[in-house]
Design an enzyme around this catalytic site. Structure first.
Site, PDB file in Angstrom:
ATOM      1  CD  GLU A   1      45.989  13.122  -5.842  1.00  0.00           C
ATOM      2  OE1 GLU A   1      44.873  13.619  -6.034  1.00  0.00           O
ATOM      3  OE2 GLU A   1      47.095  13.773  -5.061  1.00  0.00           O
TER       4      GLU A   1
ATOM      5  CG  ASP B   1      43.615  14.929  -9.016  1.00  0.00           C
ATOM      6  OD1 ASP B   1      43.463  15.662 -10.097  1.00  0.00           O
ATOM      7  OD2 ASP B   1      44.078  15.507  -8.098  1.00  0.00           O
TER       8      ASP B   1
ATOM      9  CB  CYS C   1      40.111  12.747   1.105  1.00  0.00           C
ATOM     10  SG  CYS C   1      41.623  12.581  -0.062  1.00  0.00           S
TER      11      CYS C   1
ATOM     12  CG  HIS D   1      36.245  35.953   0.045  1.00  0.00           C
ATOM     13  ND1 HIS D   1      36.850  34.734   0.364  1.00  0.00           N
ATOM     14  CD2 HIS D   1      37.245  36.536  -0.951  1.00  0.00           C
ATOM     15  CE1 HIS D   1      38.102  34.566   0.171  1.00  0.00           C
ATOM     16  NE2 HIS D   1      38.231  35.757  -0.400  1.00  0.00           N
TER      17      HIS D   1
HETATM   18  C1  PEP Z   1      41.287  14.245  -5.280  1.00  0.00           C
HETATM   19  O1  PEP Z   1      42.212  14.667  -6.297  1.00  0.00           O
HETATM   20  O2  PEP Z   1      40.621  13.448  -5.026  1.00  0.00           O
HETATM   21  C2  PEP Z   1      41.587  15.252  -3.988  1.00  0.00           C
HETATM   22  C3  PEP Z   1      40.965  15.167  -2.839  1.00  0.00           C
HETATM   23  O3  PEP Z   1      42.316  16.243  -4.091  1.00  0.00           O
HETATM   24  P1  PEP Z   1      42.261  17.607  -4.844  1.00  0.00           P
HETATM   25  O4  PEP Z   1      40.578  17.467  -5.323  1.00  0.00           O
HETATM   26  O5  PEP Z   1      42.450  18.889  -3.898  1.00  0.00           O
HETATM   27  O6  PEP Z   1      42.953  17.548  -6.045  1.00  0.00           O
HETATM   28 MG    MG Z   2      44.066  15.616  -5.967  1.00  0.00          MG
END
Ligand code: PEP
Ligand code: MG
Length: 600
Positions: free
Chosen positions: A447, A471, A518, A205
């Site tokens: 993913e 992922d 993302c 934190h």
């Molecule tokens: C991903 O898997 O690319 C993703 C954005 O989700 P996380 O990193 O939370 O699994």
């Molecule tokens: Mg993911």
């Protein structure tokens, strides 16, 4: 052997360098302030007679009560710049009531007839060993919250004084063994040039707070408090995780120059971060932020995000004996949505399991948690939890521009089932007469390789795709994303990964739905020519990467990127693709834009 140090003052070695974890970027040069923290880690074990046991329990209960009052006072007095971090202290308040910690300590006193300090230490060790096993560093780090809370109670038991940080009246660099959020909030921030701590990591934190306030920080230094004294002159390079003690003239000049350069670079990218990421041929690429806690909202706006492309909602489920209520979730989502409006906020439903862990017995003992009861699989098996979250999202949707996204879809049935839940959530809100917005976009995270292969089918059921490369790379290349031994094989520009992404994009375009990315891959400017060439509709990343990515996007054109992508897709190995990117774009990209924020 004669002890020469006893007779001759030893001149401290010049430029003694300590390497720690780069917690928050930036350079500070100044005088150290060593925080005196009593060592309450070493407590003695004493046996207590049976008849004194009830008194010992009482002593413990009183120490907890006192700690609660101390925390309450700190919360009431929190200065306004810390208001947004109060939830951390609230979480500490809840930990004081945690069953394993509170009842566990009492059980140790009563069953083993030991003193309260020792019993608390045993309970703390038990809780921390559970946290330590968690693969995600964020959750592992939450073990430090237990330490902070138990330290307060132990200090009360031992009658030692907590460290007083509110009295600092000079511009200093704080050096501490560790800083609890309660301690950090007592510091007058305008007096702080940088933070250094012996323990802690990037997800502590203190680190989150330092980053959001843009104060340089180096953590995990091990022995900084033994090597640095108050008033020592030190250099802190929060970008590289380096601390230099007793710097000579040459080091001082070098770092003053680097500090000026860093500040200039920050000023330049911050000035331009609010400009759109418009390519030279006029395509406006929305660059969004990934966030995990509300406190990051300010940072994403400062960094020029066009919205939130991924709100990871796991945080509210952690570290607590009871699950969050629908109202608590709603309040949290509404805060985020209102601050970010009119920009869009994509709220991802719970993605626990895998490397993200909450204390559900079904998740505790899995052999292969990444392949286990994770994300949508967990939600579909936990109807009450899922329903509370969906209702909270639909309610928050009334206050801004909300989209909903389902993680780890591996087959179309899961989307169909999620849609049924969503309809039920809307119907139940309608019945309860609670205001909500039903007409919101629903997306699937792509993913898992089977979802890539079935993307054309899934595309017919959703409004958008978001490619989760973190992922997708893990599952398609069979590389554990948290295993450091195979980290070198974890390559976004692997040709197999590129073909998968291309396939997903094609399916989305065919079905005329939006396709975003993302995963972390989107936050590296070097990957941008490939992503622009694929014509992704938006990308989302950690807020700190946004200014650099936007800057590079403004130097590229979609048409050229498409040609480049064609070439890249012909390359047989990852190395060939990387070489192609570097040879084509390396010389023309600004050096600072290509260096990661912690290398500037
Ligand atoms: C991903 O898997 O690319 C993703 C954005 O989700 P996380 O990193 O939370 O699994
Ligand atoms: Mg993911």
């Amino acid at each position: 052997m004669p002890d020469s140090t006893a007779r001759h003052e030893v001149k401290p070695e010049a430029n003694l360098t300590l390497q720690g974890v780069a917690g928050s970027p930036g350079i500070a040069i100044g005088k150290a302030y060593l925080v005196q923290q009593e060592d309450v880690d070493v407590v003695e074990k004493r046996f207590v007679s049976s008849e004194d046991t009830p008194d010992e329990v009482k002593r413990f209960k009183e120490a907890v009560k006192k700690a609660r009052k101390q925390l309450k006072r700190i919360i009431d007095d929190v200065p306004k710049e810390f208001r947004e971090h109060i939830y951390i202290l609230d979480a500490h308040m809840m930990l004081l009531k945690d069953k394993m910690l509170y009842k566990g300590t009492i059980a140790h006193i009563e069953n083993e007839h030991v003193n309260a300090e020792w019993a608390l230490k045993m309970a703390v060790d038990e809780v921390k060993s559970i946290f330590k096993k968690m693969p995600d560093p964020y959750f592992r780090e939450r073990g430090s919250d237990i330490t902070h809370v138990s330290k307060l109670v132990t200090e009360n038991l031992l009658g030692t004084k907590p460290s007083n940080l509110s009295g600092i009246d000079k511009r200093v660099i704080i050096v501490a063994r560790d800083l609890s959020p309660a301690e950090t909030t007592q510091i007058q921030l305008e007096k702080i040039q940088a933070f250094l701590t012996d323990s802690g990591g990037r997800t502590s934190h203190t680190c989150i707070i330092a980053r959001s306030l843009e104060i340089p920080a180096v953590l995990g230094l091990g022995t900084a408090t033994q090597q640095i004294k108050t008033d020592d002159l030190i250099i802190v390079d929060g970008s590289a995780g380096v601390v230099i003690l007793n710097p000579d003239e040459e080091a001082l000049t070098r770092y003053q120059e680097r500090r000026d350069l860093f500040e200039q670079y920050q000023a330049t990218i911050t000035r331009s971060s609010h400009l759109p990421a418009e390519t030279t041929d006029g395509f406006n690429l929305p660059v969004m932020a990934n966030i995990g806690v509300v406190e990051e909202v300010v940072s994403l706006i400062d960094h020029g995000a066009d919205g939130i492309g991924l709100y990871r909602t796991e945080f509210l489920y952690l570290n607590r004996p009871v699950l969050p209520s629908e109202q608590e979730l709603f309040d949290n989502y509404r805060d985020v949505v209102e601050i970010v409006a009119p920009r869009p906020v994509t709220i991802r439903t719970l993605d626990v399991g895998g490397d993200k862990f909450v204390s559900d017995p079904r998740l505790a003992e899995e052999m292969n948690p990444a392949l286990g009861l994770r994300a949508i699989r967990f939600s579909l098996q936990s109807p009450e939890i899922f329903m509370a979250q969906l209702r909270a999202i639909l309610r928050a949707a009334n206050f801004g521009n909300v989209r909903i996204m389902i993680p780890m879809i591996s087959q179309v049935d899961e989307i169909l089932k999620a849609k049924e839940f969503l309809n039920q959530a809307a119907e139940s809100l309608e019945k309860d007469g609670i205001p909500f917005k039903a007409d919101i976009e629903l997306g699937a995270m792509i993913e898992v390789p089977s979802a890539v292969m079935m993307a054309d089918v899934i595309a017919k059921e959703v409004d958008f795709f978001s490619i989760g490369t973190n992922d997708l790379i893990q599952y398609s290349l069979a590389i554990d994303r948290v295993n450091k031994h195979v980290a070198h094989l974890y390559q976004p520009l692997n040709p197999g990964v590129l073909r998968m992404i291309q396939r997903v994009v094609d399916a989305a375009k065919q079905a005329d739905i939006e396709v975003n990315m993302c995963g972390e891959m989107a936050g590296d400017p070097l990957n941008l020519p490939v992503l622009l060439g694929m014509e992704l509709d938006a990308i989302s990343m950690n807020p700190i990467s946004i200014p650099s990515v936007k800057r590079v996007a403004r130097m590229l054109s979609v048409e050229e990127s498409k040609l480049f992508l064609k070439e890249a897709l012909k390359r047989p190995t990852t190395e060939d693709v990387i070489k192609l990117v570097q040879n084509t774009y390396g010389p023309s990209f600004p050096k600072a834009a290509l260096s990661r924020p912690n290398q500037v």
